[in-house]
Design an enzyme around this catalytic site. Sequence first.
Site, PDB file in Angstrom:
ATOM      1  N   HIS A 313       5.012  -9.984   7.834  1.00 23.58           N
ATOM      2  CA  HIS A 313       6.042  -9.516   8.761  1.00 23.58           C
ATOM      3  C   HIS A 313       7.387  -9.596   8.070  1.00 23.58           C
ATOM      4  O   HIS A 313       7.628 -10.512   7.284  1.00 23.58           O
ATOM      5  CB  HIS A 313       6.059 -10.389  10.023  1.00 23.58           C
ATOM      6  CG  HIS A 313       6.733  -9.730  11.161  1.00 23.58           C
ATOM      7  ND1 HIS A 313       8.088  -9.778  11.337  1.00 23.58           N
ATOM      8  CD2 HIS A 313       6.243  -8.963  12.168  1.00 23.58           C
ATOM      9  CE1 HIS A 313       8.404  -9.081  12.416  1.00 23.58           C
ATOM     10  NE2 HIS A 313       7.312  -8.565  12.930  1.00 23.58           N
ATOM     11  N   ASP A 371      -0.730  -8.255  15.720  1.00 25.75           N
ATOM     12  CA  ASP A 371      -1.764  -7.227  15.692  1.00 25.75           C
ATOM     13  C   ASP A 371      -3.101  -7.724  15.172  1.00 25.75           C
ATOM     14  O   ASP A 371      -4.098  -7.018  15.254  1.00 25.75           O
ATOM     15  CB  ASP A 371      -1.299  -6.041  14.837  1.00 25.75           C
ATOM     16  CG  ASP A 371      -0.161  -5.310  15.494  1.00 25.75           C
ATOM     17  OD1 ASP A 371      -0.225  -5.161  16.721  1.00 25.75           O
ATOM     18  OD2 ASP A 371       0.779  -4.911  14.801  1.00 25.75           O
TER      19      ASP A 371
HETATM   20  N1  CMC Z   1      -1.399  -7.608   2.649  1.00 24.84           N
HETATM   21  C1  CMC Z   1      -1.193  -7.828   1.337  1.00 24.84           C
HETATM   22  N2  CMC Z   1       0.021  -8.020   0.778  1.00 24.84           N
HETATM   23  C2  CMC Z   1       1.074  -7.975   1.588  1.00 24.84           C
HETATM   24  C3  CMC Z   1       0.943  -7.755   2.978  1.00 24.84           C
HETATM   25  C4  CMC Z   1      -0.351  -7.565   3.500  1.00 24.84           C
HETATM   26  N3  CMC Z   1      -0.533  -7.341   4.805  1.00 24.84           N
HETATM   27  N4  CMC Z   1       2.168  -7.746   3.551  1.00 24.84           N
HETATM   28  C5  CMC Z   1       3.037  -7.974   2.554  1.00 24.84           C
HETATM   29  N5  CMC Z   1       2.389  -8.118   1.379  1.00 24.84           N
HETATM   30  C6  CMC Z   1       2.985  -8.423   0.065  1.00 24.84           C
HETATM   31  C7  CMC Z   1       3.734  -7.214  -0.489  1.00 24.84           C
HETATM   32  O1  CMC Z   1       2.882  -6.412  -1.286  1.00 24.84           O
HETATM   33  C8  CMC Z   1       4.822  -7.880  -1.297  1.00 24.84           C
HETATM   34  O2  CMC Z   1       4.252  -8.376  -2.490  1.00 24.84           O
HETATM   35  P1  CMC Z   1       5.137  -8.445  -3.849  1.00 24.84           P
HETATM   36  O3  CMC Z   1       6.265  -9.378  -3.552  1.00 24.84           O
HETATM   37  O4  CMC Z   1       4.188  -8.955  -4.874  1.00 24.84           O
HETATM   38  O5  CMC Z   1       5.585  -7.033  -4.121  1.00 24.84           O
HETATM   39  C9  CMC Z   1       5.189  -9.116  -0.453  1.00 24.84           C
HETATM   40  O6  CMC Z   1       3.982  -9.428   0.282  1.00 24.84           O
HETATM   41  C10 CMC Z   1       6.336  -8.902   0.499  1.00 24.84           C
HETATM   42  O7  CMC Z   1       6.012  -7.802   1.340  1.00 24.84           O
HETATM   43  P2  CMC Z   1       6.956  -6.575   1.682  1.00 24.84           P
HETATM   44  O8  CMC Z   1       6.126  -5.344   1.792  1.00 24.84           O
HETATM   45  O9  CMC Z   1       8.137  -6.568   0.768  1.00 24.84           O
HETATM   46  O10 CMC Z   1       7.452  -7.018   3.121  1.00 24.84           O
HETATM   47  P3  CMC Z   1       8.109  -6.102   4.223  1.00 24.84           P
HETATM   48  O11 CMC Z   1       8.955  -7.000   5.017  1.00 24.84           O
HETATM   49  O12 CMC Z   1       8.748  -4.898   3.606  1.00 24.84           O
HETATM   50  O13 CMC Z   1       6.863  -5.575   5.065  1.00 24.84           O
HETATM   51  C11 CMC Z   1       5.157  -5.427   6.697  1.00 24.84           C
HETATM   52  C12 CMC Z   1       6.436  -6.159   6.258  1.00 24.84           C
HETATM   53  C13 CMC Z   1       4.811  -5.876   8.114  1.00 24.84           C
HETATM   54  C14 CMC Z   1       5.407  -3.918   6.721  1.00 24.84           C
HETATM   55  C15 CMC Z   1       4.016  -5.774   5.716  1.00 24.84           C
HETATM   56  O14 CMC Z   1       3.800  -7.155   5.716  1.00 24.84           O
HETATM   57  C16 CMC Z   1       2.734  -5.021   6.053  1.00 24.84           C
HETATM   58  O15 CMC Z   1       2.581  -3.859   5.664  1.00 24.84           O
HETATM   59  N6  CMC Z   1       1.772  -5.674   6.788  1.00 24.84           N
HETATM   60  C17 CMC Z   1       0.569  -5.001   7.207  1.00 24.84           C
HETATM   61  C18 CMC Z   1       0.879  -4.115   8.390  1.00 24.84           C
HETATM   62  C19 CMC Z   1       1.077  -4.908   9.669  1.00 24.84           C
HETATM   63  O16 CMC Z   1       0.293  -5.778  10.007  1.00 24.84           O
HETATM   64  N7  CMC Z   1       2.127  -4.539  10.412  1.00 24.84           N
HETATM   65  C20 CMC Z   1       2.392  -5.123  11.725  1.00 24.84           C
HETATM   66  C21 CMC Z   1       3.708  -5.827  11.804  1.00 24.84           C
HETATM   67  S1  CMC Z   1       3.822  -6.803  13.299  1.00 24.84           S
HETATM   68  C22 CMC Z   1       3.813  -5.678  14.581  1.00 24.84           C
HETATM   69  C23 CMC Z   1       4.994  -4.785  14.585  1.00 24.84           C
HETATM   70  O17 CMC Z   1       6.124  -5.242  14.469  1.00 24.84           O
HETATM   71  O18 CMC Z   1       4.796  -3.578  14.745  1.00 24.84           O
END
Ligand code: CMC
Length: 436
Positions: A313, A371
């Site tokens: 998140h 989720d």
């Molecule tokens: N699985 C594997 N790796 C992950 C995941 C995941 N679910 N989420 C983040 N990471 C890794 C990402 O690759 C990055 O790694 P590195 O630093 O090596 O490049 C690190 O963790 C930081 O992640 P980020 O993508 O920079 O974080 P963000 O804040 O931009 O993204 C997120 C947040 C929710 C989009 C992401 O965690 C994600 O895609 N999660 C899966 C989708 C999900 O469950 N979304 C629901 C969010 S809660 C409900 C809502 O608000 O709608």
Amino acid sequence: MKLADTKATLSFSNGSPSVELPVYQGSVGPDVVDIRKLYAQTGMFTYDPGFLSTAACQSAITYIDGDKGELLYRGYPIEQLATNCDFMETCHLLLYGNLPNAAGKAEFTRRVTQHTMVNEQMQFFLRGFRRDAHPMAIMTGLVGALSAFYHDSTDITNPEHRDISAIRLIAKMPTLVAMAYKYTVGQPYMYPKNELSYAGNFLHMMFATPCEPYVVNPVIERAMDRIFTLHADHEQNASTSTVRLCGSSGTNPFAAIAAGVACLWGPAHGGANEACLNMLEDIQKMGGISKVGEFMEKVKDKSSGVKLMGFGHRVYKNYDPRAKLMQETCKEVLAELGLENDPLFKLAMALEKIALEDDYFVQRKLYPNVDFYSGIVQRAIGIPVPLFTAIFALARTVGWIAQLNEMIGDPEYKIGRPRQLFTGSVKRDVAPLAQR
Ligand code: CMC
């Protein structure tokens, strides 16, 4: 917000004069540096794609402490609201700032239930969609279409119009979601039954048919109500910011909420519940728990493009408090339906256990989000997977509209207009077609 004693000073290495920037304090949470005059003073913009360090507004509705894993609606912890209040009370709280007493709750519920029907023309509008249309495609269209039906409440600058639109949207979203579902399965629409609770009525419109009586199961009703409460608001997330930006142009509330529905659809946001359940089903097909290790290796391998859906998140760097409550509801619903041994629930628990101990997830502070378990609950209730995000939209509508109303009432409100760092071609001349 109030001015802090501290001031920020921005200095430049090229000898340009430094600028002093005011700092504001909220009631809790990080202070903010006010950069509104920066461009006028320096000719420079700030650069923050994805809003990693930018507060786009002031708000008194929802507060998240991502490090602690704390979520407060108007100051009340989500755990207390989910346990002691229902969705109608939560809606009242989000919209008006206070929890209603018994009479206030009855009056608010009466106002909402008065508006649960939609215009009969809506069904003809629905008929234009293919039967296999994704429910979020249908919802984006239907919610936008509401503005064509309620001309008497589309002036966003009029507080009465905003209030009646809020009530209409909250009241009609369950009806529209249930209609989208009934349409895709080819069953007759069920009219709302106003003697039922908000959640009970939704279950009735979803699962009843005209052929036989439908009795709402109180455990499922409570679970549905909790799903709504947990998703009701989440401060300045992507869809809420979309609603604010869209509404900032002065467009009507229905159009602004339709923009929120469209944004929520994405798998990084509301679409994650659908993506998470699809992921669990895929692992189950691959061989279930025995394949968890293999799947986790793929998740950790960045070149695979596979993510553990329902994990991670932008704000929570700790367990999402909603995920804990959802896991509790999941256990209750599965027990009620005699599905304690549900293989997908077992698989989800196994994935969670491994992820919470794995260095990759620990270092990046990736925890289950709301989720992760909500899909399992909804699937057990009998809700088809593609409808999950539409239910999220139904629940988030109150948050969207509360935030939209707050923005319009904010004396500092202006149309949203981000700036850019331009990296394209500088001015050049168009060559005649034959010479290109
Ligand atoms: N699985 C594997 N790796 C992950 C995941 C995941 N679910 N989420 C983040 N990471 C890794 C990402 O690759 C990055 O790694 P590195 O630093 O090596 O490049 C690190 O963790 C930081 O992640 P980020 O993508 O920079 O974080 P963000 O804040 O931009 O993204 C997120 C947040 C929710 C989009 C992401 O965690 C994600 O895609 N999660 C899966 C989708 C999900 O469950 N979304 C629901 C969010 S809660 C409900 C809502 O608000 O709608």
